[in-house]
Scaffold this active site. Sequence first.
Site, PDB file in Angstrom:
ATOM      1  N   HIS A  56     -37.169 -53.798  -8.956  1.00 15.88           N
ATOM      2  CA  HIS A  56     -36.628 -53.734 -10.321  1.00 15.88           C
ATOM      3  C   HIS A  56     -37.152 -52.486 -11.010  1.00 15.88           C
ATOM      4  O   HIS A  56     -38.026 -51.796 -10.487  1.00 15.88           O
ATOM      5  CB  HIS A  56     -36.900 -55.014 -11.113  1.00 15.88           C
ATOM      6  CG  HIS A  56     -38.343 -55.278 -11.439  1.00 15.88           C
ATOM      7  ND1 HIS A  56     -39.296 -55.512 -10.484  1.00 15.88           N
ATOM      8  CD2 HIS A  56     -38.995 -55.348 -12.638  1.00 15.88           C
ATOM      9  CE1 HIS A  56     -40.461 -55.729 -11.075  1.00 15.88           C
ATOM     10  NE2 HIS A  56     -40.314 -55.627 -12.389  1.00 15.88           N
ATOM     11  N   HIS A 114     -36.290 -61.984 -15.006  1.00 17.75           N
ATOM     12  CA  HIS A 114     -37.327 -61.038 -15.458  1.00 17.75           C
ATOM     13  C   HIS A 114     -36.637 -59.754 -15.919  1.00 17.75           C
ATOM     14  O   HIS A 114     -36.825 -59.286 -17.031  1.00 17.75           O
ATOM     15  CB  HIS A 114     -38.297 -60.792 -14.313  1.00 17.75           C
ATOM     16  CG  HIS A 114     -39.385 -59.799 -14.623  1.00 17.75           C
ATOM     17  ND1 HIS A 114     -40.384 -60.048 -15.528  1.00 17.75           N
ATOM     18  CD2 HIS A 114     -39.619 -58.550 -14.138  1.00 17.75           C
ATOM     19  CE1 HIS A 114     -41.181 -58.991 -15.586  1.00 17.75           C
ATOM     20  NE2 HIS A 114     -40.744 -58.068 -14.755  1.00 17.75           N
ATOM     21  N   HIS A 171     -48.011 -59.053  -8.755  1.00 12.75           N
ATOM     22  CA  HIS A 171     -49.238 -58.958  -9.563  1.00 12.75           C
ATOM     23  C   HIS A 171     -50.261 -60.005  -9.165  1.00 12.75           C
ATOM     24  O   HIS A 171     -49.911 -61.113  -8.765  1.00 12.75           O
ATOM     25  CB  HIS A 171     -48.920 -59.160 -11.052  1.00 12.75           C
ATOM     26  CG  HIS A 171     -48.094 -58.070 -11.646  1.00 12.75           C
ATOM     27  ND1 HIS A 171     -48.641 -56.966 -12.259  1.00 12.75           N
ATOM     28  CD2 HIS A 171     -46.753 -57.903 -11.716  1.00 12.75           C
ATOM     29  CE1 HIS A 171     -47.670 -56.170 -12.691  1.00 12.75           C
ATOM     30  NE2 HIS A 171     -46.510 -56.709 -12.369  1.00 12.75           N
TER      31      HIS A 171
HETATM   32 FE    FE Z   1     -44.569 -55.839 -12.863  1.00  9.37          FE
HETATM   33 ZN    ZN Z   2     -41.723 -56.209 -14.023  1.00  8.20          ZN
END
Ligand code: FE
Ligand code: ZN
Length: 255
Positions: A56, A114, A171
């Site tokens: 993304h 997201h 993450h």
């Molecule tokens: Fe990120």
């Molecule tokens: Zn992101």
Amino acid sequence: MPAQTRLFMCRSDNFGVLLHDPKTGATAAIDAPEAAPIEAALKAAGWKLTDILVTHHHADHTDGIMALKDKYKCRVVAPAAEAKTIPGVDETVREGDNVKVGSLTGNVIETPGHTLGHIVYWFHADNIVFAADTLFSVGCGRVIEGTMDQMWGSMLKMRDLPDETQVYCGHEYTAANIKFALSVDKGNPALLARAEQAARQLAEGRPTIPTTIGEEKQTNPFLRAGEPSLAANIGMAGKPANEVFAELRERKNRF
Ligand code: FE
Ligand code: ZN
């Protein structure tokens, strides 16, 4: 020959991941959070970067692309819906497309929520999914561009992958995710075991991933929004899973 991976930290809490095909020598970086640690990981492994698979458009996943492309002349693959906002794109992909990394094959799954164009790469034969900011260990990404229902649809796509699929996410948020999960699902023995395991991993300076789809199905509240016990814990007994998911995501934003 099975795929090989390298996992390392970039920036403050981004995971960097390399996927290597020992048969052809091809090596892909999943996203490019930061060039230097990716170059260091390549050097340590003795691998040459051939591809960058972008999930993304966010800067913490794309900032390193141009430096790596200049150095390695690698191919940059990115979601069609976000290609205009991602630098250096050579090839765009959509739902159902296959992406080759040497002799390895990844399948593209669109997971909007997201961001609207977010994709994940599922290497079926190797049982690996690169989920970036869609699915975290014991959590999920913030719903920034899409709707809650879109993100819930994306959770269902992730939940449908085989249990043994290894999940590499974007993450290291696992500790904070577990704190939140315990606040809504504290009677879940699998979650309590995961909390202990993650605490040990972090205390030893190790990453908490890869996790697996099977493990996430047992511990991740965002995949468990259809569980009656979880709905009851947040005062939503009998409510549909998509509404429970939306309430969980809102609560996590405020947590
Ligand atoms: Fe990120
Ligand atoms: Zn992101």
